[in-house]
Design a protein around this motif. Structure first.
Motif, PDB file in Angstrom:
ATOM      1  N   CYS A 348       0.846  -1.213   0.000  1.00 26.36           N
ATOM      2  CA  CYS A 348       0.000   0.000   0.000  1.00 26.36           C
ATOM      3  C   CYS A 348       0.872   1.250   0.000  1.00 26.36           C
ATOM      4  O   CYS A 348       0.633   2.198  -0.760  1.00 26.36           O
ATOM      5  CB  CYS A 348      -0.927   0.003   1.208  1.00 26.36           C
ATOM      6  SG  CYS A 348      -2.244  -1.230   1.125  1.00 26.36           S
ATOM      7  N   THR A 351       2.810   1.653  -3.380  1.00 21.41           N
ATOM      8  CA  THR A 351       1.911   2.114  -4.441  1.00 21.41           C
ATOM      9  C   THR A 351       1.671   3.616  -4.321  1.00 21.41           C
ATOM     10  O   THR A 351       1.710   4.358  -5.317  1.00 21.41           O
ATOM     11  CB  THR A 351       0.569   1.365  -4.370  1.00 21.41           C
ATOM     12  OG1 THR A 351       0.812  -0.037  -4.513  1.00 21.41           O
ATOM     13  CG2 THR A 351      -0.363   1.823  -5.486  1.00 21.41           C
ATOM     14  N   TRP A 354       4.855   5.480  -5.353  1.00 16.85           N
ATOM     15  CA  TRP A 354       5.035   5.450  -6.806  1.00 16.85           C
ATOM     16  C   TRP A 354       4.102   6.443  -7.496  1.00 16.85           C
ATOM     17  O   TRP A 354       4.524   7.182  -8.398  1.00 16.85           O
ATOM     18  CB  TRP A 354       4.775   4.032  -7.312  1.00 16.85           C
ATOM     19  CG  TRP A 354       4.958   3.878  -8.789  1.00 16.85           C
ATOM     20  CD1 TRP A 354       6.127   3.719  -9.469  1.00 16.85           C
ATOM     21  CD2 TRP A 354       3.925   3.891  -9.786  1.00 16.85           C
ATOM     22  NE1 TRP A 354       5.906   3.605 -10.819  1.00 16.85           N
ATOM     23  CE2 TRP A 354       4.555   3.716 -11.044  1.00 16.85           C
ATOM     24  CE3 TRP A 354       2.543   4.013  -9.746  1.00 16.85           C
ATOM     25  CZ2 TRP A 354       3.841   3.672 -12.246  1.00 16.85           C
ATOM     26  CZ3 TRP A 354       1.827   3.976 -10.932  1.00 16.85           C
ATOM     27  CH2 TRP A 354       2.471   3.802 -12.158  1.00 16.85           C
ATOM     28  N   LEU A 390       7.340   0.838  -7.081  1.00 14.82           N
ATOM     29  CA  LEU A 390       6.153   0.022  -6.827  1.00 14.82           C
ATOM     30  C   LEU A 390       6.527  -1.359  -6.292  1.00 14.82           C
ATOM     31  O   LEU A 390       5.751  -2.002  -5.582  1.00 14.82           O
ATOM     32  CB  LEU A 390       5.355  -0.115  -8.132  1.00 14.82           C
ATOM     33  CG  LEU A 390       3.910  -0.605  -8.066  1.00 14.82           C
ATOM     34  CD1 LEU A 390       3.041   0.390  -7.320  1.00 14.82           C
ATOM     35  CD2 LEU A 390       3.367  -0.813  -9.474  1.00 14.82           C
TER      36      LEU A 390
END
Length: 468
Positions: A348, A351, A354, A390
């Motif tokens: 999480c 992400t 990123w 990521l």
């Protein structure tokens, strides 16, 4: 890893007023809800790392905003990072090898030998600091030119470095001896030690840089004075009555039987020295292909990478004792639950990181520079450099779980794979295969990350199946 965890638990039993504290912590590790337990352990670890990294980060934030010379000064200070990493690595060599040894001896009830380990490591840190100070004062300028400084930025790099290295003793003691405070179970005291220095640095930086117009020299002076305050705090604690282990004059005499095991155990943390080689590789290649602007951008990129990784490292540190304890107790279901939660939480965060780097990179870059040309260049570079961020969740979760399961050799191999075997060669190889050599240097990071993550995942899940 398991032996160190056991040593810490034994240490706590011997240093707390009663043994129930250690027993209740072990019960928590074995029975408390995994989610609450993970974040209870991770949050202090994240806080401590953020405070610790503020030293160099705050310097760069202020330096990048110095009128007229900000971009060049920031680039010059960025070139000094390999030397700063080298000093930190030598502190880890002595202390991160010695602190676990002291914990193990305390767990055996041998306090006298534990204090001899502390004394021998204090001796090592003192000798190392004197040698490094002499080395960098004598050869610092040519070393900085070799590390990527140009005729335009060497003035700022050397002005910062010659002051910083004069405080090497303070840095070695503050970083090195704080490990012995934590090893005794005084985690809050250890965190306060770091916080005192960081707070002083935040206050002194603008006074010296802007108020006294000392530019990069002011940043270096603020840093070593802050480390000096931390050093005094630590020495007072470790020579006072509040510490279970104390630095005693009679224990400062070096003995092979204490020094050699500490050095052997400290080799793994000493591998952070590879960060110096990595920084040199990036700086020299970028100076060759992109000049000072590219090196300045790299200073910002490494700062963003360093700061953004802290939550992931804190999460993995929080999960490590849970996984280790339950693995030792053969409670495999809790091992798997802890790993899955670590992986999901890290995914999480990775992400989110990123997305921010790809969509709004300027929110990171504006922290370090107000120069429009450098900012524009760095926005382009950051999107390339962080393209594989990521995947960081998989790398950190799997690699740290290898350590938690006692498989440190594989973890060391994976760290060497990404940095030494992949990234450094790619920095020099890829520019020859693309039309824009600077792009080739920056893209080496996501290429190395992708290969390293694929290798890590394959090795980990092969071992994961064996857990049952």
């Amino acid at each position: 890893s398991l032996s160190i965890q056991s040593a810490h638990r034994s240490n706590d039993e011997n240093t707390r007023p009663h043994s129930g504290a250690a027993s209740s912590r072990e019960a928590d590790l074995g029975s408390a809800p995994i989610g609450a337990l993970l974040f209870k352990l991770a949050l202090p670890a994240i806080a401590a790392q953020i405070i610790n990294v503020l030293y160099n980060m705050v310097d760069r934030m202020y330096i990048g905003h110095i009128p007229d010379i900000g971009p060049s000064a920031l680039t010059g200070v960025g070139v000094t990072m390999p030397i700063i990493m080298c000093i930190s690595a030598f502190a880890a060599l002595a202390a991160m090898g010695g602190a676990p040894q002291a914990s193990i001896l305390m767990g055996k009830g041998d306090k006298d030998s534990a204090e001899k380990v502390l004394g021998n490591c204090t001796f090592m840190l003192t000798v190392i600091s004197l040698v490094l100070t002499a080395l960098f004062l004598g050869f610092g300028r040519p070393i900085l030119l070799m590390f990527g400084a140009s005729e335009k930025t060497i003035l700022y790099a050397w002005n910062y470095m010659k002051i910083y290295v004069c405080g090497t003793f303070f840095v070695q003691m503050a970083l090195g001896l704080n490990a012995f405070i934590n090893a005794q179970g005084y985690a809050k005291t250890g965190m306060i030690t770091v916080a005192i220095g960081a707070l002083c640095n935040i206050i002194l930086d603008p006074i010296f840089i802007f108020g006294l117009h000392l530019d990069v020299r002011g940043a270096a002076l603020a840093t070593i004075l802050s480390q000096g305050i931390s050093c005094i705090w630590i020495l007072r604690f470790l020579t006072g009555t509040h510490s279970t282990l104390r630095i005693r004059l009679r224990n400062l005499r070096p003995q092979k039987k204490f020094i050699l095991p500490c050095l052997a155990l400290g080799l793994a943390p000493f591998m952070q020295f590879t960060e110096s080689a990595l920084s040199i590789s990036f700086n020299t290649s970028l100076l060759k292909y992109g000049g000072d602007t590219a090196v300045g951008a790299m200073t910002i990129l490494s700062s963003v990478m360093q700061f953004s990784m802290l939550p992931l490292q804190g999460l993995s540190q929080g999960a490590q004792p849970i996984i280790s304890f339950n693995y030792g107790a053969k409670n495999i279901d809790r091992v798997k639950k802890a790993f899955h939660l670590l992986l999901r939480s890290a995914a999480c965060y990775s992400t989110l990181l990123w997305l921010l780097c790809m969509l709004v990179p300027q929110i990171f870059i504006s922290i370090f520079t107000s120069d429009a040309d450098l900012a524009s260049y760095t926005i382009w570079a950051l999107r390339i450099y962080m393209a594989a961020s990521l995947l960081f969740a998989v790398q950190l979760a799997c690699q740290q779980t290898f350590i938690a399961l006692g498989n440190a050799k594989t973890s060391v191999f994976l760290a060497l794979l990404r940095k030494v075997l992949l990234l450094i060669p790619l920095i020099f190889i890829l520019p020859h295969f693309v039309s824009n050599p600077v792009f080739g240097v920056f893209v080496a990071e996501p290429v190395a990350d992708t290969i390293a993550v694929a290798t890590t995942a394959a090795l980990f899940f092969r071992e994961y199946k064996k857990l049952g």
